[in-house]
Design a protein around this motif. Structure first.
Motif, short mmCIF file in Angstrom:
data_model
loop_
_atom_site.label_atom_id
_atom_site.label_comp_id
_atom_site.label_asym_id
_atom_site.label_seq_id
_atom_site.Cartn_x
_atom_site.Cartn_y
_atom_site.Cartn_z
N VAL A 1 0.77 -1.38 0.02
CA VAL A 1 0.30 0.19 0.15
C VAL A 1 0.60 1.29 0.01
O VAL A 1 1.92 1.54 1.04
CB VAL A 1 -1.13 0.13 1.16
CG1 VAL A 1 -1.68 1.36 1.28
CG2 VAL A 1 -1.79 -1.30 1.20
N LEU A 2 0.56 1.99 -0.92
CA LEU A 2 1.59 3.28 -0.93
C LEU A 2 2.29 4.16 -0.49
O LEU A 2 2.99 4.06 0.67
CB LEU A 2 1.32 4.11 -2.29
CG LEU A 2 1.95 2.91 -4.09
CD1 LEU A 2 1.27 4.12 -4.79
CD2 LEU A 2 3.53 2.77 -4.16
N GLN A 3 0.84 4.74 0.40
CA GLN A 3 0.71 5.37 1.74
C GLN A 3 1.36 4.83 2.72
O GLN A 3 1.45 5.91 3.76
CB GLN A 3 -0.54 5.44 1.89
CG GLN A 3 -1.54 6.18 0.42
CD GLN A 3 -2.04 5.81 -0.68
OE1 GLN A 3 -1.84 4.91 -0.44
NE2 GLN A 3 -1.49 6.74 -2.03
N ASP A 4 1.43 3.96 2.79
CA ASP A 4 2.38 2.68 4.46
C ASP A 4 3.79 3.00 3.92
O ASP A 4 3.81 2.86 5.29
CB ASP A 4 2.14 1.56 3.76
CG ASP A 4 0.26 1.11 4.87
OD1 ASP A 4 0.39 1.52 5.30
OD2 ASP A 4 0.53 -0.18 3.83
N GLU A 5 4.38 3.71 2.78
CA GLU A 5 5.63 3.73 2.86
C GLU A 5 5.87 5.30 2.78
O GLU A 5 7.22 6.06 3.44
CB GLU A 5 6.35 3.63 1.81
CG GLU A 5 5.98 1.49 2.02
CD GLU A 5 6.77 0.70 1.48
OE1 GLU A 5 7.56 0.90 0.75
OE2 GLU A 5 6.72 -0.13 1.58
N CYS A 6 4.80 6.20 1.99
CA CYS A 6 5.04 6.99 1.45
C CYS A 6 3.90 8.26 1.71
O CYS A 6 2.80 7.80 0.69
CB CYS A 6 5.39 7.24 -0.38
SG CYS A 6 5.68 8.82 -1.32
N LEU A 7 3.77 9.20 2.46
CA LEU A 7 2.54 9.91 2.64
C LEU A 7 2.37 10.66 2.27
O LEU A 7 1.47 11.42 2.14
CB LEU A 7 2.68 10.61 4.51
CG LEU A 7 2.34 9.25 5.78
CD1 LEU A 7 3.06 9.87 7.02
CD2 LEU A 7 0.99 8.84 5.55
N LEU A 8 3.39 11.35 1.28
CA LEU A 8 3.12 12.10 0.12
C LEU A 8 2.72 11.96 -1.44
O LEU A 8 2.99 12.03 -1.91
CB LEU A 8 4.52 13.06 -0.30
CG LEU A 8 5.67 13.89 0.78
CD1 LEU A 8 7.00 14.10 0.30
CD2 LEU A 8 4.39 14.66 1.30
N ASP A 9 2.09 10.46 -1.23
CA ASP A 9 1.48 9.85 -2.21
C ASP A 9 0.27 10.21 -2.36
O ASP A 9 -0.71 9.36 -1.80
CB ASP A 9 1.50 9.22 -2.25
CG ASP A 9 2.10 8.08 -3.57
OD1 ASP A 9 0.43 7.87 -3.93
OD2 ASP A 9 2.23 6.78 -4.17
N PHE A 10 -0.53 11.13 -3.25
CA PHE A 10 -2.16 11.06 -2.79
C PHE A 10 -2.39 10.39 -4.42
O PHE A 10 -3.98 10.97 -4.85
CB PHE A 10 -2.39 12.20 -2.55
CG PHE A 10 -1.78 13.15 -2.06
CD1 PHE A 10 -2.67 13.05 -0.50
CD2 PHE A 10 -0.69 13.95 -1.76
CE1 PHE A 10 -1.89 13.54 0.55
CE2 PHE A 10 0.17 13.76 -0.24
CZ PHE A 10 -0.80 14.19 0.60
N SER A 11 -2.03 9.46 -5.03
CA SER A 11 -3.01 9.07 -6.58
C SER A 11 -3.31 7.90 -6.05
O SER A 11 -3.91 7.18 -4.79
CB SER A 11 -1.27 8.33 -7.08
OG SER A 11 -1.39 7.04 -6.57
N ASP A 12 -4.52 8.33 -7.86
CA ASP A 12 -5.54 7.24 -7.35
C ASP A 12 -5.66 6.05 -7.93
O ASP A 12 -4.47 5.82 -9.15
CB ASP A 12 -7.01 8.55 -7.65
CG ASP A 12 -6.99 9.13 -8.53
OD1 ASP A 12 -5.72 8.82 -9.63
OD2 ASP A 12 -7.16 9.34 -9.40
N HIS A 13 -6.76 5.69 -8.54
CA HIS A 13 -6.83 4.49 -9.47
C HIS A 13 -6.01 5.09 -11.05
O HIS A 13 -4.80 4.09 -10.78
CB HIS A 13 -8.48 4.71 -9.79
CG HIS A 13 -8.24 3.09 -11.10
ND1 HIS A 13 -8.05 1.76 -10.03
CD2 HIS A 13 -8.68 2.83 -11.76
CE1 HIS A 13 -8.87 0.82 -10.86
NE2 HIS A 13 -8.81 1.13 -11.99
N GLY A 14 -6.14 6.03 -11.20
CA GLY A 14 -5.59 5.76 -12.77
C GLY A 14 -4.07 6.25 -12.65
O GLY A 14 -3.02 6.36 -13.25
N GLY A 15 -3.72 7.71 -11.32
CA GLY A 15 -2.85 7.64 -11.01
C GLY A 15 -1.42 6.80 -10.18
O GLY A 15 -0.11 7.81 -11.25
N LEU A 16 -1.49 5.60 -10.67
CA LEU A 16 -0.26 4.57 -10.71
C LEU A 16 -0.20 4.53 -11.73
O LEU A 16 0.88 4.12 -11.93
CB LEU A 16 -0.85 3.45 -10.15
CG LEU A 16 -1.58 3.82 -8.59
CD1 LEU A 16 -1.97 2.23 -8.33
CD2 LEU A 16 -0.74 4.22 -8.08
N LEU A 17 -0.52 4.88 -12.99
CA LEU A 17 0.01 4.57 -14.42
C LEU A 17 1.00 5.80 -14.27
O LEU A 17 1.92 5.38 -15.29
CB LEU A 17 -0.92 4.49 -15.04
CG LEU A 17 -2.19 3.83 -15.28
CD1 LEU A 17 -2.78 4.21 -16.95
CD2 LEU A 17 -1.90 2.45 -16.06
#
Length: 314
Positions: free
Chosen positions: A262-278
């Motif tokens: 889970v990206l936010q477990d390691e980076c609180l600056l990550d606000f990406s959504d479903h499409g943003g992961l691309l």
């Protein structure tokens, strides 16, 4: 106005594009845009075309990266719009990269709309072609959304297990989605004996859409067989802000060969959504580590938004 819009888009793309070296291959480096706007732009200019770095059928897998990587887009998308970031990134890192648009009922509709059983058969043919043309023994898969779930049918029901080594998923939905309570309505239709009517109505436009829903016949059959092949290494990469896979924990898998991130477990600056992961630099670090764990580098933490990562390291 159109000229100003085009200039503005070009400027933004230039700001968030990070050139990278073409490792091992010695070929020219490809720009890597860290924004989903690159996919929108490419789909307008060259609709349906393979993304940069993909489908070079003369590519010979290296000793370090012997498995070609096949990219699989999500529902309602195609190879052009989905993989403008990851295709050149992987090519620059020495991988033979291949992509296809699957599940198109008819032009000009996008991909990922046909029932996933049919799309899995398309994938099966494509994998065989990649293996034949490259001489590789196995492939690695990198999918997004439907492109994480559909290949599981290929692996578990169409004999794909022995042909796949690593299976990396962006926004997977192993237990389906309850988006906009549609899955509850689907279950209600089943209880009332109206599931065939529901399937027919939705299937006119999108045969795969009902299959995403929690409790669908497709998912029940897949779970009965077992989602994960014990001979394949799985990596699931999720975002807490996923607005399409609800809940995002639907992407969590279980097993000794399954790794969940889970990206936010390691980076609180990550606000990406479903499409943003691309176009997510943090997710990309985990993808590279999953595909080549022996040479994995520490994954950083870059400010990321629903349209991509801002100020990624050069």
């Amino acid at each position: 106005m159109r000229l100003l819009t085009a200039v503005g888009l070009a400027t933004l793309l230039a700001m968030v594009t990070a050139p990278a070296t073409r490792a091992e291959t010695g070929g020219p480096r490809l720009p890597v845009p860290w924004t989903t706007l690159a996919g929108l732009h490419a789909n307008l200019v060259t609709p349906g075309a393979p993304p940069p770095g993909a489908n070079d059928w003369s590519c010979e897998p290296s000793a370090r990266h012997p498995n070609p990587v096949i990219l699989l887009h999500g529902g309602g998308s195609n190879q052009t719009s989905a993989w403008q970031t990851f295709a050149p990134l992987l090519a620059n890192n020495g991988y033979c990269v291949f992509s296809l648009t699957y599940g198109v009922p008819f032009a000009p509709l996008p991909g990922g709309l046909l029932p996933m059983e049919r799309s899995a058969r398309e994938l099966s043919l494509f994998v065989d072609e990649v293996l034949r043309r490259t001489g590789a023994a196995k492939v690695d898969l990198l999918g997004h959304s439907e492109g994480t779930l559909m290949p599981s049918y290929y692996v578990r029901f169409l004999g794909g297990g022995p042909k796949v080594d690593k299976y990396v998923s962006l926004s997977p939905l192993w237990r389906g989605t309850t988006q906009v309570v549609v899955s509850t309505l689907y279950q209600l239709a089943e209880a009332l004996g109206l599931s065939r009517l529901w399937d027919w109505l939705v299937g006119i436009v999108c045969g795969a859409c009902n299959q995403f829903l929690r409790g669908s016949v497709f998912l029940s059959r897949l779970h009965a067989r077992g989602i994960f092949d014990p001979t394949i290494s799985y990596t699931n990469i999720m975002t807490r802000y996923d607005q399409a896979v609800i809940p995002y924990t639907s992407g969590i898998g279980h097993g000794p060969n399954v790794h969940n991130i889970v990206l936010q477990d390691e980076c609180l600056l990550d606000f990406s959504d479903h499409g943003g992961l691309l176009a997510n630099h943090n997710a990309a670090g985990h993808v590279l580590a999953a595909l080549d764990p022996v040479h994995a580098e520490p994954v950083g933490c870059v400010l990321s938004t629903p349209v991509g990562s801002l100020f990624p390291p050069g």
